[in-house]
Design an enzyme around this catalytic site. Structure first.
Site, PDB file in Angstrom:
ATOM      1  N   HIS A   1       0.853  -1.184   0.000  1.00 21.07           N
ATOM      2  CA  HIS A   1       0.000   0.000   0.000  1.00 21.07           C
ATOM      3  C   HIS A   1       0.893   1.240   0.000  1.00 21.07           C
ATOM      4  O   HIS A   1       1.886   1.287   0.733  1.00 21.07           O
ATOM      5  CB  HIS A   1      -0.865   0.047   1.259  1.00 21.07           C
ATOM      6  CG  HIS A   1      -1.887  -1.038   1.345  1.00 21.07           C
ATOM      7  ND1 HIS A   1      -3.240  -0.786   1.383  1.00 21.07           N
ATOM      8  CD2 HIS A   1      -1.762  -2.390   1.422  1.00 21.07           C
ATOM      9  CE1 HIS A   1      -3.902  -1.926   1.478  1.00 21.07           C
ATOM     10  NE2 HIS A   1      -3.024  -2.915   1.506  1.00 21.07           N
TER      11      HIS A   1
ATOM     12  N   TYR B   1      -5.763  -7.349  -2.331  1.00 12.12           N
ATOM     13  CA  TYR B   1      -5.862  -6.173  -3.201  1.00 12.12           C
ATOM     14  C   TYR B   1      -5.193  -6.434  -4.546  1.00 12.12           C
ATOM     15  O   TYR B   1      -4.360  -7.328  -4.687  1.00 12.12           O
ATOM     16  CB  TYR B   1      -5.272  -4.926  -2.546  1.00 12.12           C
ATOM     17  CG  TYR B   1      -3.862  -5.043  -1.999  1.00 12.12           C
ATOM     18  CD1 TYR B   1      -2.751  -4.726  -2.768  1.00 12.12           C
ATOM     19  CD2 TYR B   1      -3.648  -5.436  -0.676  1.00 12.12           C
ATOM     20  CE1 TYR B   1      -1.471  -4.797  -2.249  1.00 12.12           C
ATOM     21  CE2 TYR B   1      -2.373  -5.520  -0.149  1.00 12.12           C
ATOM     22  CZ  TYR B   1      -1.283  -5.200  -0.938  1.00 12.12           C
ATOM     23  OH  TYR B   1      -0.008  -5.282  -0.424  1.00 12.12           O
TER      24      TYR B   1
END
Length: 382
Positions: A47, A213
């Protein structure tokens, strides 16, 4: 500005490479030493929040990173058994408006390559495994396993959880195994059948989770990382291969969305989650630490690399603020402006509560290492 002070950064992970890029752009004379023979696209995602993107803006790779990564509209938290949404944190356009930079997810190797390419000519040297370091007061001598040596005026230890620089400052001490492992897998989304996944979602139950993700802007590759209790780990192993069968057992009874990922898995590895207690010092003499070398943490806030990159930005800022003629003051200013935040992220990551509910993440995502007012170092009694 051109500063002839020789700065050696040991460890070319994301934090060390960011430090080299920032210091170079600030006019410092930098060398970056990495023990690996080179880099490959290792299978992990990452991230990159607005707090990091503002630093990438300074380095000059924000646009390229934005083009490369996936931009989730929300961070979803879902019940691992029912798929019920238990939190929905706005990202996407909201992050751009509210924080002034984007939030994205990307393959760690792609991000690392982009950042490495931002370090210009002759700064990065591979195959440099540090074997000894000697701060002589007026200069630091570094010796490497290939028989070469180097001298520097400042040495930044960005050499990870088993840092030789940390060991030099504080003595040998193994990190602590937390009782949890992380499974990691990355594979083409076309292998996932029967379920449409959110761009960014953490699936939870009481004792384990799976963070999922996409790691490319094309949404053609998906990544997951878990946190699963495991009472013991052989500390002689940095990681081990896992399997779909092991994943099925670990997530037995979980929602079909999670099962679709397990069945789509090509290869999966497992890694121990390690920590250290907050260190009593981050620097001494001409040596200073950043990132996992001084505050390793569980990955449960997705902020471990972010903390290292923020460290790099703040250390550069403090060296510019104070100058390299007074390292004790510069390093004290750096620690005063990083230790509390890094310790808080360590603590929240350890507790594994981040964004499980609809909390406000402004304190984390809204941080700007270049603009936050500088706190004064604590005065020590003589």
């Amino acid at each position: 500005m051109k500063d002839t002070t020789r700065i050696a950064v040991v460890g070319a992970g994301l934090g060390g490479t960011a430090a080299a890029a920032l210091l170079q752009r600030a006019g410092f004379n930098v060398k970056l030493y990495e023990q690996a023979p080179g880099f490959s696209r290792l299978g992990a995602g990452i991230h990159v929040g607005p707090n990091v993107m503002k630093i990438m803006r300074k380095i000059g790779i924000e646009d390229a990173l934005n083009a490369m990564g996936c931009h989730p509209d929300y961070w979803y938290s879902r019940d691992g058994l029912t798929s019920e949404v238990i939190a929905q944190i706005p990202l996407g356009d909201y992050a751009l408006r509210h924080y002034g930079a984007s939030y994205l997810t990307v393959h760690r190797g792609d991000f690392h390559e982009l950042l490495t390419n931002a370090v210009t000519g002759g700064v990065l040297e591979f195959n440099k495994r540090l074997t000894s370091i000697d701060d002589r007061g007026d200069v630091v001598e570094l010796k490497f396993a290939d028989g070469t040596s180097a001298q520097a005026d400042i040495v930044i230890g960005a050499d990870g959880i088993n840092s030789r620089i940390r060991e030099t400052l504080l003595g040998a001490e193994p990190p602590k195994y937390t009782g949890y492992i992380a499974h990691r897998a990355v594979f083409p989304i076309e292998r996932v059948k029967g379920f449409t996944h959110d761009r960014c979602c953490k699936w939870w139950t009481d004792d384990r989770h799976m963070m999922v993700y996409f790691d490319t802007g094309k949404l053609d590759e998906i990544y997951y990382v878990t946190g699963v209790p495991e009472p013991t780990w052989d500390m002689g192993k940095s990681w081990l291969p896992s399997s779909r069968d092991e994943m099925r057992a670990a997530f037995d009874g979980w929602h079909p969305g999670v099962q679709s990922l397990i069945e789509g898995t090509v290869e999966v590895t497992k890694w121990p989650l390690l920590e250290r207690d907050p260190l009593p010092l981050w620097s001494r003499g001409r040596l200073v630490l950043l990132g996992d070398a001084c505050h390793p943490m569980k990955p449960h806030m997705a902020q471990g690399a972010a903390m290292a990159i923020e460290d790099a930005a703040m250390l550069t800022r403090c060296l510019l603020e104070v100058g390299t003629g007074d390292l004790q003051t510069a390093f004290a200013l750096y620690e005063a402006n990083r230790a509390e935040r890094a310790s808080k992220v360590q603590r929240v990551s350890h507790n594994n509560t981040w964004l499980r509910g609809n909390e406000n993440p402004d304190w984390c995502f809204g941080y700007d290492a270049f603009q936050v007012p500088l706190a004064e170092p604590r005065k020590t009694s003589a």
